[in-house]
Design a protein around this motif. Structure first.
Motif, PDB file in Angstrom:
ATOM      1  N   TYR A 148       6.662  -4.238 -10.790  1.00 45.94           N
ATOM      2  CA  TYR A 148       6.447  -2.821 -10.452  1.00 45.94           C
ATOM      3  C   TYR A 148       7.568  -1.953 -11.021  1.00 45.94           C
ATOM      4  CZ  TYR A 148       6.382   1.165  -7.098  1.00 45.94           C
ATOM      5  OH  TYR A 148       6.390   2.403  -6.490  1.00 45.94           O
ATOM      6  N   LEU A 149       8.798  -2.426 -10.879  1.00 46.20           N
ATOM      7  CA  LEU A 149       9.942  -1.672 -11.393  1.00 46.20           C
ATOM      8  C   LEU A 149      10.053  -1.789 -12.909  1.00 46.20           C
ATOM      9  CD1 LEU A 149      12.615  -2.574  -8.694  1.00 46.20           C
ATOM     10  CD2 LEU A 149      11.323  -0.446  -8.909  1.00 46.20           C
ATOM     11  N   ARG A 150       9.836  -2.985 -13.431  1.00 47.90           N
ATOM     12  CA  ARG A 150       9.936  -3.205 -14.870  1.00 47.90           C
ATOM     13  C   ARG A 150       8.941  -2.349 -15.638  1.00 47.90           C
ATOM     14  NH1 ARG A 150       7.615  -8.599 -16.079  1.00 47.90           N
ATOM     15  NH2 ARG A 150       5.726  -7.320 -16.166  1.00 47.90           N
ATOM     16  N   ASP A 151       7.715  -2.265 -15.130  1.00 46.02           N
ATOM     17  CA  ASP A 151       6.658  -1.506 -15.801  1.00 46.02           C
ATOM     18  C   ASP A 151       6.611  -0.045 -15.361  1.00 46.02           C
ATOM     19  OD1 ASP A 151       6.012  -3.913 -16.952  1.00 46.02           O
ATOM     20  OD2 ASP A 151       4.305  -4.317 -15.624  1.00 46.02           O
ATOM     21  N   GLN A 152       7.574   0.353 -14.524  1.00 43.16           N
ATOM     22  CA  GLN A 152       7.658   1.722 -14.033  1.00 43.16           C
ATOM     23  C   GLN A 152       6.332   2.208 -13.421  1.00 43.16           C
ATOM     24  OE1 GLN A 152       9.166   3.962 -17.465  1.00 43.16           O
ATOM     25  NE2 GLN A 152      11.260   3.681 -16.692  1.00 43.16           N
ATOM     26  N   GLN A 153       5.779   1.357 -12.587  1.00 41.40           N
ATOM     27  CA  GLN A 153       4.508   1.688 -11.951  1.00 41.40           C
ATOM     28  C   GLN A 153       4.637   2.771 -10.896  1.00 41.40           C
ATOM     29  OE1 GLN A 153       2.421  -1.893 -10.643  1.00 41.40           O
ATOM     30  NE2 GLN A 153       3.133  -3.020 -12.442  1.00 41.40           N
ATOM     31  N   TYR A 154       5.860   3.173 -10.593  1.00 41.09           N
ATOM     32  CA  TYR A 154       6.109   4.246  -9.645  1.00 41.09           C
ATOM     33  C   TYR A 154       6.009   5.621 -10.309  1.00 41.09           C
ATOM     34  CZ  TYR A 154      10.556   3.391 -11.942  1.00 41.09           C
ATOM     35  OH  TYR A 154      11.529   3.170 -12.903  1.00 41.09           O
ATOM     36  N   ARG A 155       5.844   5.628 -11.640  1.00 43.45           N
ATOM     37  CA  ARG A 155       5.765   6.888 -12.379  1.00 43.45           C
ATOM     38  C   ARG A 155       4.313   7.227 -12.687  1.00 43.45           C
ATOM     39  NH1 ARG A 155      10.809   7.732 -16.366  1.00 43.45           N
ATOM     40  NH2 ARG A 155       9.787   9.745 -16.368  1.00 43.45           N
ATOM     41  N   TYR A 188       5.169 -17.389  -0.890  1.00 43.17           N
ATOM     42  CA  TYR A 188       4.591 -16.061  -0.644  1.00 43.17           C
ATOM     43  C   TYR A 188       5.630 -14.965  -0.874  1.00 43.17           C
ATOM     44  CZ  TYR A 188       1.361 -12.702   1.500  1.00 43.17           C
ATOM     45  OH  TYR A 188       0.506 -11.652   1.722  1.00 43.17           O
ATOM     46  N   VAL A 189       6.815 -15.176  -0.319  1.00 43.68           N
ATOM     47  CA  VAL A 189       7.875 -14.163  -0.471  1.00 43.68           C
ATOM     48  C   VAL A 189       8.317 -14.063  -1.929  1.00 43.68           C
ATOM     49  CG1 VAL A 189      10.228 -13.522   0.201  1.00 43.68           C
ATOM     50  CG2 VAL A 189       8.644 -14.440   1.910  1.00 43.68           C
ATOM     51  N   LYS A 190       8.420 -15.194  -2.613  1.00 43.15           N
ATOM     52  CA  LYS A 190       8.801 -15.159  -4.031  1.00 43.15           C
ATOM     53  C   LYS A 190       7.766 -14.382  -4.842  1.00 43.15           C
ATOM     54  CE  LYS A 190      11.196 -16.226  -7.708  1.00 43.15           C
ATOM     55  NZ  LYS A 190      11.416 -17.640  -8.091  1.00 43.15           N
ATOM     56  N   GLN A 191       6.477 -14.554  -4.513  1.00 43.38           N
ATOM     57  CA  GLN A 191       5.427 -13.805  -5.200  1.00 43.38           C
ATOM     58  C   GLN A 191       5.576 -12.311  -4.951  1.00 43.38           C
ATOM     59  OE1 GLN A 191       2.430 -15.209  -7.156  1.00 43.38           O
ATOM     60  NE2 GLN A 191       3.064 -13.177  -7.833  1.00 43.38           N
ATOM     61  N   PHE A 192       5.884 -11.949  -3.709  1.00 46.82           N
ATOM     62  CA  PHE A 192       6.104 -10.542  -3.381  1.00 46.82           C
ATOM     63  C   PHE A 192       7.265  -9.966  -4.193  1.00 46.82           C
ATOM     64  CE2 PHE A 192       8.781  -7.662  -0.778  1.00 46.82           C
ATOM     65  CZ  PHE A 192       7.952  -6.554  -0.768  1.00 46.82           C
ATOM     66  N   LEU A 193       8.359 -10.703  -4.276  1.00 44.19           N
ATOM     67  CA  LEU A 193       9.519 -10.238  -5.037  1.00 44.19           C
ATOM     68  C   LEU A 193       9.189 -10.109  -6.518  1.00 44.19           C
ATOM     69  CD1 LEU A 193      12.410 -12.288  -3.367  1.00 44.19           C
ATOM     70  CD2 LEU A 193      11.709  -9.925  -2.904  1.00 44.19           C
ATOM     71  N   ASN A 194       8.418 -11.045  -7.045  1.00 44.69           N
ATOM     72  CA  ASN A 194       8.005 -10.957  -8.447  1.00 44.69           C
ATOM     73  C   ASN A 194       7.121  -9.732  -8.681  1.00 44.69           C
ATOM     74  OD1 ASN A 194       9.394 -13.261  -9.210  1.00 44.69           O
ATOM     75  ND2 ASN A 194       7.644 -14.614  -8.945  1.00 44.69           N
ATOM     76  N   ASN A 195       6.254  -9.438  -7.721  1.00 45.89           N
ATOM     77  CA  ASN A 195       5.395  -8.255  -7.838  1.00 45.89           C
ATOM     78  C   ASN A 195       6.215  -6.968  -7.836  1.00 45.89           C
ATOM     79  OD1 ASN A 195       3.084  -9.805  -7.945  1.00 45.89           O
ATOM     80  ND2 ASN A 195       2.585  -9.563  -5.780  1.00 45.89           N
ATOM     81  N   VAL A 196       7.221  -6.908  -6.967  1.00 43.24           N
ATOM     82  CA  VAL A 196       8.096  -5.734  -6.923  1.00 43.24           C
ATOM     83  C   VAL A 196       8.889  -5.618  -8.222  1.00 43.24           C
ATOM     84  CG1 VAL A 196      10.056  -4.641  -5.756  1.00 43.24           C
ATOM     85  CG2 VAL A 196       8.267  -5.772  -4.411  1.00 43.24           C
ATOM     86  N   ASP A 243       0.830  -1.205   0.000  1.00 45.24           N
ATOM     87  CA  ASP A 243       0.000   0.000   0.000  1.00 45.24           C
ATOM     88  C   ASP A 243       0.866   1.257   0.000  1.00 45.24           C
ATOM     89  OD1 ASP A 243      -2.349  -1.476   0.057  1.00 45.24           O
ATOM     90  OD2 ASP A 243      -2.453  -1.479   2.254  1.00 45.24           O
ATOM     91  N   LEU A 244       1.950   1.216   0.744  1.00 40.77           N
ATOM     92  CA  LEU A 244       2.821   2.390   0.876  1.00 40.77           C
ATOM     93  C   LEU A 244       3.489   2.764  -0.436  1.00 40.77           C
ATOM     94  CD1 LEU A 244       4.130   4.438   2.855  1.00 40.77           C
ATOM     95  CD2 LEU A 244       5.936   2.748   3.245  1.00 40.77           C
ATOM     96  N   TYR A 245       3.933   1.749  -1.199  1.00 44.08           N
ATOM     97  CA  TYR A 245       4.674   2.008  -2.430  1.00 44.08           C
ATOM     98  C   TYR A 245       3.834   1.850  -3.696  1.00 44.08           C
ATOM     99  CZ  TYR A 245       8.975   1.991   0.307  1.00 44.08           C
ATOM    100  OH  TYR A 245       9.963   2.300   1.211  1.00 44.08           O
ATOM    101  N   GLY A 246       2.662   1.255  -3.558  1.00 43.87           N
ATOM    102  CA  GLY A 246       1.842   0.998  -4.738  1.00 43.87           C
ATOM    103  C   GLY A 246       2.203  -0.288  -5.451  1.00 43.87           C
ATOM    104  N   PHE A 247       2.827  -1.246  -4.723  1.00 50.35           N
ATOM    105  CA  PHE A 247       3.168  -2.536  -5.324  1.00 50.35           C
ATOM    106  C   PHE A 247       1.894  -3.327  -5.633  1.00 50.35           C
ATOM    107  CE2 PHE A 247       7.104  -2.591  -2.349  1.00 50.35           C
ATOM    108  CZ  PHE A 247       7.782  -1.747  -3.207  1.00 50.35           C
ATOM    109  N   PRO A 248       1.923  -4.182  -6.642  1.00 51.84           N
ATOM    110  CA  PRO A 248       0.821  -5.134  -6.849  1.00 51.84           C
ATOM    111  C   PRO A 248       0.714  -6.043  -5.628  1.00 51.84           C
ATOM    112  CG  PRO A 248       2.257  -5.047  -8.784  1.00 51.84           C
ATOM    113  CD  PRO A 248       2.963  -4.303  -7.688  1.00 51.84           C
ATOM    114  N   LYS A 249      -0.508  -6.408  -5.244  1.00 53.15           N
ATOM    115  CA  LYS A 249      -0.706  -7.200  -4.031  1.00 53.15           C
ATOM    116  C   LYS A 249      -1.176  -8.628  -4.307  1.00 53.15           C
ATOM    117  CE  LYS A 249      -2.650  -5.152  -0.500  1.00 53.15           C
ATOM    118  NZ  LYS A 249      -3.582  -4.380   0.347  1.00 53.15           N
ATOM    119  N   ARG A 250      -1.490  -8.919  -5.547  1.00 57.69           N
ATOM    120  CA  ARG A 250      -2.050 -10.226  -5.846  1.00 57.69           C
ATOM    121  C   ARG A 250      -1.037 -11.341  -5.583  1.00 57.69           C
ATOM    122  NH1 ARG A 250      -4.697 -12.121 -11.663  1.00 57.69           N
ATOM    123  NH2 ARG A 250      -5.364 -14.197 -10.968  1.00 57.69           N
TER     124      ARG A 250
END
Length: 228
Positions: free
Chosen positions: A217-224, A206-214, A149-156
């Protein structure tokens, strides 16, 4: 993120090696061989030691969780900062993180400087600093969702990774052991090897899924912010 994921996989391999040897050590007919002893070269593993070794699984698994989350968040900060983006180029979540970082600095500034800083905010180049003060001993699925929620990462998270409840168990047992609220033998006595295997599998997924989501997030520049 490749280096972060590689480090995660390295730690998973280390845990797998530990579990492999632990499984053999827990066998009913297990014997430990002491080649340098003149007598009694074979010895049955002490039941208390077996419990202690099972409890150690929680320390290893929690270390995997916390280190992976810390490395991922640190990488996000470095990645965004290296792009030299301005306030108007990033999403609201990143803006809020930066404002919180700068807010502490405002207390030491003269009012005129604060006003000037806010006036130039849209053109301010981001340089996100990261501290892990809120991480130590505190990571479970709830905390990971807070980071999302804080960074806008995908949560699925895929259903094969479970609902995240296993991470809470790991955090709880790790902290109980670290703070001396429970002995290692007490902890190990409460879990079968099969239960520990399930916990390891679900947590690592679970952790691997989180890392894949991050990573996505970076690959698609979802922070922009969206570009016209």
């Amino acid at each position: 993120m490749n280096a972060v994921i590689q480090e995660f996989e390295k730690r998973v391999d280390e845990i797998d090696v530990y579990f492999k040897h632990l499984e053999a050590f827990l066998e009913d007919d297990a014997q430990v061989y002491f080649p340098n002893k003149q007598t009694h070269k074979y010895k049955t593993p002490d039941p208390t030691l077996q419990k202690v070794l099972k409890a150690n699984c929680f320390l290893l698994i929690y270390n995997l969780v916390e280190s992976s989350v810390r490395l991922a968040i640190t990488h996000v900060h470095d990645h965004v900062s290296n792009e030299r983006l301005t306030y108007r180029e990033v999403i609201d979540e990143i803006r809020l993180i930066w404002i919180k970082e700068e807010h502490n600095k405002f207390r030491d500034m003269a009012n005129s400087i604060i006003v000037e800083t806010l006036r130039n905010l849209e053109n301010e180049v981001f340089n996100l600093e990261y501290t892990s003060s809120g991480i130590s001993g505190n990571i479970d699925s709830r905390k990971i969702n807070e980071f999302c929620d804080l960074y806008g990462f995908p949560k699925r998270v895929h259903h094969t990774a479970g609902d995240g409840s296993q991470l809470h168990i790991v955090k709880q047992q790790r902290n109980s052991l670290a703070h001396g609220n429970i002995s290692f033998s007490e902890c190990g006595r409460s879990y079968t090897f099969e239960q520990l295997i399930d916990i390891k599998v679900y947590v690592s997924r679970y952790v691997k899924q989180f890392l894949n989501n991050v990573s996505r997030y970076l690959r698609d520049q979802q922070y922009r912010t969206a570009r016209n």
